[in-house]
Design an enzyme around this catalytic site. Structure first.
Site, PDB file in Angstrom:
ATOM      1  N   GLY A   7      55.967  38.111  44.003  1.00 26.22           N
ATOM      2  CA  GLY A   7      54.567  38.496  44.165  1.00 26.22           C
ATOM      3  C   GLY A   7      54.012  37.894  45.442  1.00 26.22           C
ATOM      4  O   GLY A   7      54.278  36.735  45.752  1.00 26.22           O
ATOM      5  N   PHE A   8      53.269  38.703  46.197  1.00 25.78           N
ATOM      6  CA  PHE A   8      52.708  38.189  47.448  1.00 25.78           C
ATOM      7  C   PHE A   8      51.257  38.632  47.587  1.00 25.78           C
ATOM      8  O   PHE A   8      50.849  39.224  48.576  1.00 25.78           O
ATOM      9  CB  PHE A   8      53.565  38.642  48.634  1.00 25.78           C
ATOM     10  CG  PHE A   8      53.413  37.762  49.853  1.00 25.78           C
ATOM     11  CD1 PHE A   8      53.568  36.387  49.758  1.00 25.78           C
ATOM     12  CD2 PHE A   8      53.099  38.311  51.091  1.00 25.78           C
ATOM     13  CE1 PHE A   8      53.414  35.569  50.875  1.00 25.78           C
ATOM     14  CE2 PHE A   8      52.959  37.504  52.220  1.00 25.78           C
ATOM     15  CZ  PHE A   8      53.118  36.130  52.104  1.00 25.78           C
ATOM     16  N   VAL A  11      47.485  34.480  45.769  1.00 24.25           N
ATOM     17  CA  VAL A  11      48.088  33.167  45.507  1.00 24.25           C
ATOM     18  C   VAL A  11      49.332  32.955  46.369  1.00 24.25           C
ATOM     19  O   VAL A  11      49.493  31.901  47.004  1.00 24.25           O
ATOM     20  CB  VAL A  11      48.440  33.002  44.004  1.00 24.25           C
ATOM     21  CG1 VAL A  11      49.227  31.714  43.768  1.00 24.25           C
ATOM     22  CG2 VAL A  11      47.168  32.995  43.166  1.00 24.25           C
ATOM     23  N   LYS A 124      50.603  33.807  33.460  1.00 19.14           N
ATOM     24  CA  LYS A 124      50.405  33.319  32.090  1.00 19.14           C
ATOM     25  C   LYS A 124      51.066  34.187  31.029  1.00 19.14           C
ATOM     26  O   LYS A 124      51.299  33.736  29.910  1.00 19.14           O
ATOM     27  CB  LYS A 124      48.906  33.216  31.785  1.00 19.14           C
ATOM     28  CG  LYS A 124      48.181  32.172  32.628  1.00 19.14           C
ATOM     29  CD  LYS A 124      46.704  32.133  32.332  1.00 19.14           C
ATOM     30  CE  LYS A 124      45.936  33.290  32.909  1.00 19.14           C
ATOM     31  NZ  LYS A 124      45.792  33.286  34.367  1.00 19.14           N
ATOM     32  N   GLU A 208      38.961  40.228  36.695  1.00 20.53           N
ATOM     33  CA  GLU A 208      40.340  40.746  36.802  1.00 20.53           C
ATOM     34  C   GLU A 208      40.302  42.268  36.945  1.00 20.53           C
ATOM     35  O   GLU A 208      39.365  42.925  36.467  1.00 20.53           O
ATOM     36  CB  GLU A 208      41.123  40.404  35.520  1.00 20.53           C
ATOM     37  CG  GLU A 208      41.351  38.928  35.305  1.00 20.53           C
ATOM     38  CD  GLU A 208      42.682  38.436  35.854  1.00 20.53           C
ATOM     39  OE1 GLU A 208      43.351  39.193  36.575  1.00 20.53           O
ATOM     40  OE2 GLU A 208      43.025  37.286  35.569  1.00 20.53           O
ATOM     41  N   LYS A 223      45.588  30.739  27.845  1.00 16.71           N
ATOM     42  CA  LYS A 223      45.539  29.327  28.276  1.00 16.71           C
ATOM     43  C   LYS A 223      45.542  28.390  27.058  1.00 16.71           C
ATOM     44  O   LYS A 223      46.133  27.313  27.096  1.00 16.71           O
ATOM     45  CB  LYS A 223      44.293  29.089  29.144  1.00 16.71           C
ATOM     46  CG  LYS A 223      44.383  29.790  30.494  1.00 16.71           C
ATOM     47  CD  LYS A 223      43.055  29.792  31.221  1.00 16.71           C
ATOM     48  CE  LYS A 223      43.156  30.530  32.547  1.00 16.71           C
ATOM     49  NZ  LYS A 223      41.857  30.736  33.183  1.00 16.71           N
ATOM     50  N   GLY A 314      40.976  30.629  42.130  1.00 19.54           N
ATOM     51  CA  GLY A 314      40.944  30.650  43.590  1.00 19.54           C
ATOM     52  C   GLY A 314      42.352  30.533  44.131  1.00 19.54           C
ATOM     53  O   GLY A 314      43.174  29.787  43.583  1.00 19.54           O
TER      54      GLY A 314
END
EC number: 1.1.1.3
Length: 336
Positions: A7-8, A11, A124, A208, A223, A314
């Site tokens: 994934g790019f 983050v 997650k 999201e 979480k 963030g």
């Protein structure tokens, strides 16, 4: 240390910028020389066993929207193919969380572990749906599995509970684990309707892409699963959580709470039962934070209740948590 980055997005790019800006410092202080040997996003991949150039990766992604244009050889290697064919020490999994079947992150993590790669995940989904079995797989393959960025972003909630309170028995905890819903509820307290507050949160980029992850409490529930397993030693997954979101919270609910000197917050709690739902919290409670802040209170047998507060999300904050995990892995490897 050879790294494959899954994934790019925000983050992943923040992490590469962090590597670039701190490369001298990371090597001189910690002996860490991160070398990204493979990156893939939804449209393609870039591979170089000698290490990809950090600045070039960022520029290519910005220009073309994908890393596949990094070299003349257009790479169409999938994530799984890369994990099977490119030699690396660590997988960093940053693809989007999916709470239906946790793919593609689940397959990436399992493939990496079977190849004896250490894994850092800020995704997650796999942890929410299969935490106990992934921990077993990591132990079986003698690899480290780190995920401090999955709860609290850059705020070290998991590390705090595990390390600062080590030797203590945590008996329960409760917290605001989703900054987006907290921002919406905080704005409703200033007089906005639910729809107006949601629109504002969307305009600021807090919500999201799949808004139900925030609004229906799924993100907070995921979480909570991670915390309950990691800190309380439970063996639970997402279906074990009694979860209610904030869609039904009205302006009247907010006003009623105000009369009681309280605020409505989406609280995730572990006290015998695992529950996520809107709750009135006293305005004097340290847990009662506003805006996009996260807060969690741990109650332990002898130390009473301790609250940790910080920014939950963030790109750079989450990237800093990945770096923390990477330094932990580096330290563990150097001990063996």
């Amino acid at each position: 240390m050879r790294i494959i980055l899954c994934g790019f997005g925000v983050v992943g790019q923040s992490l590469v910028k962090l590597f670039e800006s701190r490369s001298d410092d990371l090597y001189s202080k910690y002996g860490l020389k991160p070398r990204i040997v493979g990156v893939f996003d939804s449209k393609g991949s870039a591979v170089d066993s000698s290490g990809l150039n950090f600045n070039k990766l960022i520029e290519v992604k910005k220009k073309f929207g994908t890393v596949k244009n990094y070299s003349d050889k257009k790479n169409s290697m999938t994530g799984v193919e890369m994990l099977k064919n490119v030699e690396a020490d660590v997988l960093i999994e940053t693809t989007a969380s999916n709470y239906k079947d946790a793919e593609p992150g689940m397959t990436h993590i399992i493939t990496a572990m079977k190849k004896r790669m250490h894994v850092i995940s800020v995704n997650k989904g796999p942890l929410a749906l299969a935490f106990p079995s992934l921990m077993e797989l990591a132990t079986y393959n003698q690899v480290m599995f780190k995920f401090s960025g999955t709860v609290g972003g850059g705020t070290p909630i998991l590390d705090y509970a595990k390390n600062s309170l080590s030797g203590e028995r945590i008996t329960s905890f409760a917290g605001i684990l989703n900054g987006t819903t907290n921002y919406i509820l905080s704005n409703m307290a200033t007089g906005l309707s639910f729809d107006e507050a949601l629109k504002d949160a969307k305009n600021k980029g807090y919500v999201e892409a799949d808004e139900s992850l925030d609004l229906d409490g799924l993100d907070a529930a995921a979480k909570l699963v991670i915390l309950a397993n990691w800190i309380m030693g439970m063996k639970v997954t997402l279906p074990d959580i009694d979860c209610t979101g904030i869609r039904k919270v009205t302006t009247d609910d907010i006003k009623k709470a105000e009369k009681n000197n309280c605020s409505v917050k989406l609280i995730a709690s572990c006290n015998k039962e695992l529950v996520v739902g809107p709750k009135e919290i006293s305005n004097d409670d340290p847990l009662c934070v506003n805006g996009t802040l996260n807060a969690i209170a741990f109650t332990s047998e002898h130390s009473g209740t301790q609250t940790i507060i910080g920014r939950g999300a963030g790109g750079m904050e989450t990237a800093s948590s990945i770096l923390r995990d990477l330094l932990d892995i580096r330290q563990e490897i150097s001990r063996t």
